[in-house]
Design a protein around this motif. Structure first.
Motif, PDB file in Angstrom:
ATOM      1  N   MET A   1     -39.093  28.905  -5.108  1.00 20.15           N
ATOM      2  CA  MET A   1     -40.255  28.451  -5.658  1.00 20.15           C
ATOM      3  C   MET A   1     -40.546  29.460  -7.089  1.00 20.15           C
ATOM      4  O   MET A   1     -40.188  30.443  -6.975  1.00 20.15           O
ATOM      5  N   PRO A   2     -41.076  28.714  -8.050  1.00 19.07           N
ATOM      6  CA  PRO A   2     -41.828  29.687  -9.174  1.00 19.07           C
ATOM      7  C   PRO A   2     -42.672  31.023  -8.685  1.00 19.07           C
ATOM      8  O   PRO A   2     -43.178  30.682  -7.732  1.00 19.07           O
ATOM      9  N   ALA A   3     -42.117  31.970  -9.148  1.00 16.51           N
ATOM     10  CA  ALA A   3     -43.073  33.082  -8.933  1.00 16.51           C
ATOM     11  C   ALA A   3     -43.356  33.930 -10.231  1.00 16.51           C
ATOM     12  O   ALA A   3     -42.812  34.848 -10.577  1.00 16.51           O
ATOM     13  N   PRO A   4     -44.227  33.467 -11.188  1.00 16.67           N
ATOM     14  CA  PRO A   4     -44.814  34.223 -12.372  1.00 16.67           C
ATOM     15  C   PRO A   4     -44.921  35.666 -11.848  1.00 16.67           C
ATOM     16  O   PRO A   4     -45.526  36.183 -10.930  1.00 16.67           O
ATOM     17  N   SER A   5     -44.698  36.638 -12.902  1.00 18.57           N
ATOM     18  CA  SER A   5     -45.077  38.070 -12.551  1.00 18.57           C
ATOM     19  C   SER A   5     -45.507  38.596 -14.245  1.00 18.57           C
ATOM     20  O   SER A   5     -46.028  37.947 -14.726  1.00 18.57           O
ATOM     21  N   GLY A   6     -45.077  39.773 -14.277  1.00 20.17           N
ATOM     22  CA  GLY A   6     -45.335  40.293 -15.733  1.00 20.17           C
ATOM     23  C   GLY A   6     -44.591  39.975 -16.821  1.00 20.17           C
ATOM     24  O   GLY A   6     -44.725  40.166 -17.897  1.00 20.17           O
ATOM     25  N   SER A   7     -43.745  38.928 -16.557  1.00 17.49           N
ATOM     26  CA  SER A   7     -43.082  38.301 -17.655  1.00 17.49           C
ATOM     27  C   SER A   7     -43.570  37.101 -18.388  1.00 17.49           C
ATOM     28  O   SER A   7     -43.075  36.764 -19.102  1.00 17.49           O
ATOM     29  N   LEU A   8     -44.789  36.940 -17.923  1.00 19.76           N
ATOM     30  CA  LEU A   8     -45.704  35.950 -18.571  1.00 19.76           C
ATOM     31  C   LEU A   8     -46.065  35.988 -19.764  1.00 19.76           C
ATOM     32  O   LEU A   8     -46.135  37.144 -20.318  1.00 19.76           O
ATOM     33  N   ALA A   9     -45.837  35.264 -20.764  1.00 19.27           N
ATOM     34  CA  ALA A   9     -46.345  35.338 -22.049  1.00 19.27           C
ATOM     35  C   ALA A   9     -47.756  35.796 -22.517  1.00 19.27           C
ATOM     36  O   ALA A   9     -48.800  35.179 -21.567  1.00 19.27           O
ATOM     37  N   THR A  10     -48.045  36.685 -23.286  1.00 13.10           N
ATOM     38  CA  THR A  10     -49.458  37.187 -23.687  1.00 13.10           C
ATOM     39  C   THR A  10     -49.595  36.824 -25.097  1.00 13.10           C
ATOM     40  O   THR A  10     -49.163  37.171 -25.956  1.00 13.10           O
ATOM     41  N   LEU A  11     -50.788  36.339 -25.209  1.00 12.60           N
ATOM     42  CA  LEU A  11     -51.473  36.293 -26.550  1.00 12.60           C
ATOM     43  C   LEU A  11     -51.304  37.428 -27.411  1.00 12.60           C
ATOM     44  O   LEU A  11     -52.068  38.339 -26.816  1.00 12.60           O
ATOM     45  N   ARG A  12     -51.052  37.268 -28.542  1.00 12.67           N
ATOM     46  CA  ARG A  12     -51.098  38.590 -29.312  1.00 12.67           C
ATOM     47  C   ARG A  12     -51.987  38.615 -30.722  1.00 12.67           C
ATOM     48  O   ARG A  12     -51.496  38.535 -31.798  1.00 12.67           O
ATOM     49  N   PRO A  13     -53.139  38.380 -30.716  1.00 10.90           N
ATOM     50  CA  PRO A  13     -53.990  38.225 -31.895  1.00 10.90           C
ATOM     51  C   PRO A  13     -53.773  39.476 -32.560  1.00 10.90           C
ATOM     52  O   PRO A  13     -54.101  39.395 -33.745  1.00 10.90           O
ATOM     53  N   GLY A 286     -51.001  27.902 -38.257  1.00 13.88           N
ATOM     54  CA  GLY A 286     -50.415  28.922 -39.210  1.00 13.88           C
ATOM     55  C   GLY A 286     -49.327  29.926 -37.977  1.00 13.88           C
ATOM     56  O   GLY A 286     -48.720  30.604 -38.381  1.00 13.88           O
ATOM     57  N   GLY A 287     -49.302  29.191 -36.800  1.00 16.33           N
ATOM     58  CA  GLY A 287     -48.305  30.011 -35.935  1.00 16.33           C
ATOM     59  C   GLY A 287     -49.155  30.761 -34.947  1.00 16.33           C
ATOM     60  O   GLY A 287     -49.867  31.745 -35.196  1.00 16.33           O
ATOM     61  N   LEU A 288     -49.011  30.395 -33.398  1.00 13.92           N
ATOM     62  CA  LEU A 288     -49.452  31.236 -32.355  1.00 13.92           C
ATOM     63  C   LEU A 288     -48.544  32.288 -32.119  1.00 13.92           C
ATOM     64  O   LEU A 288     -47.466  32.046 -31.957  1.00 13.92           O
ATOM     65  N   VAL A 289     -49.220  33.534 -32.016  1.00 15.34           N
ATOM     66  CA  VAL A 289     -48.219  34.624 -31.820  1.00 15.34           C
ATOM     67  C   VAL A 289     -48.492  35.230 -30.311  1.00 15.34           C
ATOM     68  O   VAL A 289     -49.646  35.204 -29.773  1.00 15.34           O
ATOM     69  N   GLU A 290     -47.441  35.235 -29.412  1.00 14.09           N
ATOM     70  CA  GLU A 290     -47.484  35.910 -28.202  1.00 14.09           C
ATOM     71  C   GLU A 290     -46.137  36.535 -27.928  1.00 14.09           C
ATOM     72  O   GLU A 290     -45.548  36.725 -28.817  1.00 14.09           O
ATOM     73  N   SER A 291     -46.283  37.456 -26.813  1.00 14.70           N
ATOM     74  CA  SER A 291     -45.188  38.098 -26.456  1.00 14.70           C
ATOM     75  C   SER A 291     -44.948  38.202 -25.053  1.00 14.70           C
ATOM     76  O   SER A 291     -45.816  37.853 -24.304  1.00 14.70           O
ATOM     77  N   TYR A 292     -43.654  38.537 -24.576  1.00 13.48           N
ATOM     78  CA  TYR A 292     -43.477  38.647 -22.897  1.00 13.48           C
ATOM     79  C   TYR A 292     -42.285  39.702 -22.884  1.00 13.48           C
ATOM     80  O   TYR A 292     -41.599  40.121 -23.786  1.00 13.48           O
ATOM     81  N   ARG A 293     -42.304  40.078 -21.698  1.00 14.24           N
ATOM     82  CA  ARG A 293     -41.425  41.199 -21.056  1.00 14.24           C
ATOM     83  C   ARG A 293     -40.081  40.632 -20.939  1.00 14.24           C
ATOM     84  O   ARG A 293     -39.979  39.647 -20.142  1.00 14.24           O
ATOM     85  N   ASP A 294     -38.960  41.353 -21.337  1.00 12.58           N
ATOM     86  CA  ASP A 294     -37.554  40.698 -20.963  1.00 12.58           C
ATOM     87  C   ASP A 294     -37.034  41.854 -20.687  1.00 12.58           C
ATOM     88  O   ASP A 294     -36.295  42.848 -21.440  1.00 12.58           O
ATOM     89  N   GLU A 295     -36.857  42.257 -19.302  1.00 15.71           N
ATOM     90  CA  GLU A 295     -36.223  43.627 -18.846  1.00 15.71           C
ATOM     91  C   GLU A 295     -34.637  43.603 -19.110  1.00 15.71           C
ATOM     92  O   GLU A 295     -34.016  44.719 -18.962  1.00 15.71           O
ATOM     93  N   ARG A 296     -33.954  42.485 -19.171  1.00 13.75           N
ATOM     94  CA  ARG A 296     -32.432  42.308 -19.592  1.00 13.75           C
ATOM     95  C   ARG A 296     -32.369  43.067 -20.819  1.00 13.75           C
ATOM     96  O   ARG A 296     -31.228  43.664 -20.826  1.00 13.75           O
ATOM     97  N   ILE A 297     -33.354  43.065 -21.801  1.00 19.63           N
ATOM     98  CA  ILE A 297     -33.105  43.958 -22.858  1.00 19.63           C
ATOM     99  C   ILE A 297     -33.742  45.141 -22.995  1.00 19.63           C
ATOM    100  O   ILE A 297     -33.873  45.879 -23.896  1.00 19.63           O
ATOM    101  N   ARG A 298     -34.483  45.401 -22.030  1.00 16.31           N
ATOM    102  CA  ARG A 298     -35.495  46.552 -21.904  1.00 16.31           C
ATOM    103  C   ARG A 298     -36.219  46.508 -23.278  1.00 16.31           C
ATOM    104  O   ARG A 298     -36.394  47.216 -24.066  1.00 16.31           O
TER     105      ARG A 298
END
Length: 328
Positions: A1-13, A286-298
């Motif tokens: 089942m889905p298990a979101p963690s720190g990889s969730l997207a974060t808004l970046r104003p 104008g575009g929403l900015v967000e970021s998320y962590r991808d440990e595959r590319i560190r």
């Protein structure tokens, strides 16, 4: 089942702060898509709206009333028009190691967000340019005219006559006057060399056009008797990745368009078209900015996205001039 963690997207104003003046950012890049198809905010991702038939707007009515009688009542029809907003977005990875290596030279996150912004807005510009500078949609004498003397034939070109002819075509087809001339920057620079333009400016006392750089969009607006001269300055690289750059204008030098563009937020206003924007999923025009962590590319991934549908509503509200430039 889905298990979101720190990889969730974060808004970046914070990353979007440099781009908060959206109109200014678009102007600096030469983007005009949202000036020619102004934004209409919609509460639903897709749906329909009523497109009032132009003939209904100008319908002749009997208004005389006799004492004791009722007033004349009119009927009008509308056509259903559909829209469906589509999500567009771009991502840029920010490698932890590279961000630290080059921290003294630039902020990797800011550069990445700028690149993502540019990709999203430049692609919107391409969609609108392809939609409007389109000889398939604008075809036939009522909607298009091929220019005899191109506007880079400075001695023989008659752009004032050409634009006036297009203005009258829009009026005769709709009963409404256009308010804008849409051109790219190459065509704008050619117009400033045309003898007919220079002579008219001098005769009107609109300015001392001793050299092309003296001629502004405001002067051209006065010459053409149009409130707006909208100049596109954006470019594109059509070469594949790794190949030598092949730079061209997003808005073709082959065309110019005389049009009535929207001036209000009223969806019932007769105009060339609209940019429908759906923001319920977090999209910003104008575009929403967000970021998320991808440990595959560190590293982190910066994303910019928005959800729009660019739509022509009344093709009759524009007239397309072709053969504007000898070598587009």
């Amino acid at each position: 089942m889905p298990a979101p963690s720190g990889s969730l997207a974060t808004l970046r104003p914070d990353l979007g702060a440099s781009f908060m003046d959206f109109d200014l950012a678009m102007d600096r890049q030469g983007f005009i898509s949202q000036r020619v198809l102004p934004v209409f905010e919609t509460a639903v991702q897709s749906g329909t709206f009523g497109r009032i038939r132009l003939k209904e707007l100008l319908q002749n009515r009997e208004t005389k009333r006799q004492s004791g009688a009722g007033y004349a009542r009119g009927n009008w029809n509308f056509d259903d028009e559909a829209f469906a907003c589509t999500e567009n977005g771009a991502e840029e990875p920010v490698d932890d190691r590279e961000a630290k290596m080059y921290a003294n030279y630039f902020d990797a996150e800011e550069v990445s967000s700028a690149r993502a912004y540019d990709a999203v807005l430049r692609n919107q510009e391409k969609r609108v340019a392809d939609l409007l500078f389109n000889a398939t949609t604008w075809n036939g004498a009522a909607l298009s005219t091929g220019i005899t003397n191109e506007w880079d034939d400075y001695a023989n070109a008659v752009p004032i006559d050409d634009v006036e002819g297009a203005v009258r075509k829009v009026w005769s087809g709709t009963g409404l006057w256009p308010n804008a001339l849409i051109i790219n920057r190459i065509v704008f620079r050619n117009l400033r060399h045309c003898e007919q333009i220079i002579e008219r400016i001098a005769s009107m006392g609109a300015g001392n056009a001793t050299k092309p750089s003296d001629i502004t969009t405001a002067m051209l607006a006065a010459v053409f008797d149009l409130p707006k001269i909208i100049v596109a300055g954006s470019s594109k690289n059509t070469a594949n990745e790794g190949q030598a750059a092949a730079i061209s204008q997003i808005w073709s030098s082959e065309y110019a368009m005389v049009a009535r563009v929207a001036e209000t937020n009223d969806i019932k206003e007769p105009c060339l078209g609209r940019t429908f924007h759906w923001g319920e999923d977090g999209s910003l025009i104008g575009g929403l900015v967000e970021s998320y962590r991808d440990e595959r590319i560190r590293g982190d991934v910066v994303r910019v996205r928005h959800e729009t549908h660019e739509k022509v509503i009344y093709p009759e509200m524009a007239h397309l001039l072709s053969n504007v430039t000898t070598t587009p």
